[in-house]
Design a protein around this motif. Structure first.
Motif, PDB file in Angstrom:
ATOM      1  N   UNK A 170      -8.529  14.958 -15.660  1.00  0.00           N
ATOM      2  CA  UNK A 170      -6.980  15.290 -14.710  1.00  0.00           C
ATOM      3  C   UNK A 170      -7.388  16.154 -14.448  1.00  0.00           C
ATOM      4  N   UNK A 197      -8.268   8.677 -13.431  1.00  0.00           N
ATOM      5  CA  UNK A 197      -7.278   8.402 -14.030  1.00  0.00           C
ATOM      6  C   UNK A 197      -7.353   8.249 -15.566  1.00  0.00           C
ATOM      7  N   UNK A 198      -8.682   9.561 -15.354  1.00  0.00           N
ATOM      8  CA  UNK A 198      -8.900   9.820 -16.637  1.00  0.00           C
ATOM      9  C   UNK A 198      -8.724  10.882 -17.054  1.00  0.00           C
ATOM     10  N   UNK A 199      -7.631  11.134 -18.464  1.00  0.00           N
ATOM     11  CA  UNK A 199      -7.649  11.740 -18.257  1.00  0.00           C
ATOM     12  C   UNK A 199      -8.478  13.539 -18.340  1.00  0.00           C
ATOM     13  N   UNK A 233     -11.550   3.515  -9.958  1.00  0.00           N
ATOM     14  CA  UNK A 233     -10.705   4.713 -10.377  1.00  0.00           C
ATOM     15  C   UNK A 233     -10.550   4.899 -11.873  1.00  0.00           C
ATOM     16  N   UNK A 234     -11.782   4.287 -12.176  1.00  0.00           N
ATOM     17  CA  UNK A 234     -11.537   5.522 -13.584  1.00  0.00           C
ATOM     18  C   UNK A 234     -11.818   6.648 -14.076  1.00  0.00           C
ATOM     19  N   UNK A 245       0.788  -1.411  -0.082  1.00  0.00           N
ATOM     20  CA  UNK A 245      -0.073   0.226  -0.404  1.00  0.00           C
ATOM     21  C   UNK A 245       1.148   0.935  -0.370  1.00  0.00           C
ATOM     22  N   UNK A 246       2.245   1.790  -1.015  1.00  0.00           N
ATOM     23  CA  UNK A 246       2.193   2.422  -1.031  1.00  0.00           C
ATOM     24  C   UNK A 246       3.144   2.939   0.328  1.00  0.00           C
ATOM     25  N   UNK A 269      -3.843  11.008  -4.935  1.00  0.00           N
ATOM     26  CA  UNK A 269      -4.773  10.215  -6.183  1.00  0.00           C
ATOM     27  C   UNK A 269      -3.177   8.544  -5.967  1.00  0.00           C
ATOM     28  N   UNK A 270      -2.021   8.436  -5.228  1.00  0.00           N
ATOM     29  CA  UNK A 270      -1.524   7.282  -4.989  1.00  0.00           C
ATOM     30  C   UNK A 270      -2.104   6.492  -4.038  1.00  0.00           C
ATOM     31  N   UNK A 300      -6.339  -0.765  -4.800  1.00  0.00           N
ATOM     32  CA  UNK A 300      -5.501  -2.437  -4.541  1.00  0.00           C
ATOM     33  C   UNK A 300      -5.740  -3.413  -3.133  1.00  0.00           C
ATOM     34  N   UNK A 342      -5.415   5.006  -4.966  1.00  0.00           N
ATOM     35  CA  UNK A 342      -4.891   3.654  -6.036  1.00  0.00           C
ATOM     36  C   UNK A 342      -4.517   2.450  -4.869  1.00  0.00           C
ATOM     37  N   UNK A 343      -3.792   2.643  -3.886  1.00  0.00           N
ATOM     38  CA  UNK A 343      -3.634   1.545  -2.742  1.00  0.00           C
ATOM     39  C   UNK A 343      -4.738   1.432  -2.131  1.00  0.00           C
ATOM     40  N   UNK A 390       7.542   9.859  -2.610  1.00  0.00           N
ATOM     41  CA  UNK A 390       7.221   9.237  -3.984  1.00  0.00           C
ATOM     42  C   UNK A 390       7.297  10.428  -4.724  1.00  0.00           C
ATOM     43  N   UNK A 391       6.689   9.895  -6.194  1.00  0.00           N
ATOM     44  CA  UNK A 391       6.950  10.906  -7.112  1.00  0.00           C
ATOM     45  C   UNK A 391       5.258  10.775  -7.193  1.00  0.00           C
TER      46      UNK A 391
END
Lengths: 189, 135
Positions: free
Chosen positions: A183, A178-180, A174-175, A40-41, A116-117, A124, A120-121, A110-111
């Motif tokens: 963003x 992560x949709x451009x 997450x769609x 989980x980051x 968002x990270x 997941x 995502x964590x 982290x970068x």
């Protein structure tokens, strides 16, 4: 990893020490990165998991006969180690003993976008273990399906099934993030 | 591109492939630098060179512990109703909300898809399971 193993230790089984040094040198970075994604980051936890896996590999290397790939053998240990860590963290969180610093860490070092990270964590983390492992191994760490199957101790077809289900769930969660096209609007965390 | 990787990517639509790539890019840890590598190697060296406990003593210790528990259980009053248990025994037990009891009794969602645990496990991997893990 020069100097990690002393010559005295290597005297008894030099080939083992050489193999271990090569294992560390070749896989240390990837092990930490894979662990980071699996736990989980959390950078500190990832290094602990990778280190535990390397120690376990060192102690088990003498029994490794080379019937299968050393790489997948090691990553199997690592994935199991990450699972053990997550079990332990889950117990601590469930019973209120978790240290806030040990829970999902947005990892400011982290970068990228920390929100968002973190999202995502969490996505997941919400997946069943096998789906998460399959997704991280194949789609994030670029293991082949067959390698992931060996690491997970599953049939390749089962891994594909896990990948399919994981992908569906992650897209649902997450769609939008992560949709451009969205963003520029930021993320709702 | 290997057959395996081709197989993986062919299964994804271009849209899905873009999603995966964006997800992967957004979930990237800080690269290891020389300082972190050196620190990790030092910790690893320390752990590997640290003498392990006398593993061969483990069965004897376990047997002794079981024997002590059996002797303790045979004492009058120990296995009677909780209200009659000796103070020393009650004090040694974890409380209802104690960490040890909670950990011991925990049966939470550790693995929610346990139904697909196949028997497929190469012998060396099964040996690793036996060696290092309880699963």
């Amino acid at each position: 990893m020069e100097g990690v193993i002393s010559l005295d230790m290597a005297a008894a089984e030099p080939s083992l020490e050489t193999r271990f040094e090569a294992l560390v040198a070749n896989h240390r970075d990837r092990a930490v990165r894979l662990a980071w994604r699996l736990v989980g980051g959390d950078e500190a936890a990832a290094e602990d998991v990778a280190q535990d896996a390397l120690v376990s590999a060192y102690r088990g290397l003498a029994r490794f006969r080379g019937d299968s790939s050393l790489d997948t053998w090691f990553y199997r240990i690592l994935v199991r180690q990450a699972y053990s860590y997550l079990r332990w963290r889950g117990v601590r969180e469930r019973f209120g003993r978790s240290d806030p610093e040990e829970t999902i860490d947005p990892a400011p070092r982290a970068t990228g976008d920390p929100l968002l990270r973190q999202r995502i964590a969490r996505a997941l983390d919400s997946l069943p273990r096998n789906q998460r492992d399959a997704f991280v191994l194949v789609h994030m760490e670029d293991f082949t399906v067959r390698e992931a199957a060996e690491i997970m101790g599953k049939a390749p077809g089962t891994v594909k099934s896990h990948l399919h289900r994981a992908l569906g769930k992650l897209r649902t969660q997450l769609e939008d993030a992560l949709d451009p096209s969205t963003e520029a609007d930021g993320h709702d965390g | 591109m290997t057959d395996e990787n081709r197989e993986k990517t062919e299964a994804l639509s271009p849209d899905t492939e873009r999603f995966v790539e964006r997800l992967k890019a957004a979930y990237e840890p800080r690269p290891m630098d020389a300082v972190r590598r050196a620190a990790l190697d030092a910790r690893l060296r320390e752990r590997i060179e640290r003498p392990r406990g006398p593993v061969w003593l483990a069965p004897a210790v376990a047997t002794a512990a079981i024997a002590l528990l059996a002797v303790w259980g045979l004492q009058p009053g120990v296995l009677e109703a909780p209200g009659t248990a000796p103070e020393v025994a009650r004090a040694d037990l974890p409380t209802a909300d104690g960490w040890e009891a909670q950990l011991y009794l925990y049966e939470g969602p550790l693995e929610s898809d346990s139904t697909d645990e196949e028997t497929y496990l190469p012998p060396e991997y099964a040996a690793i399971d036996d060696l290092f893990f309880d699963g």
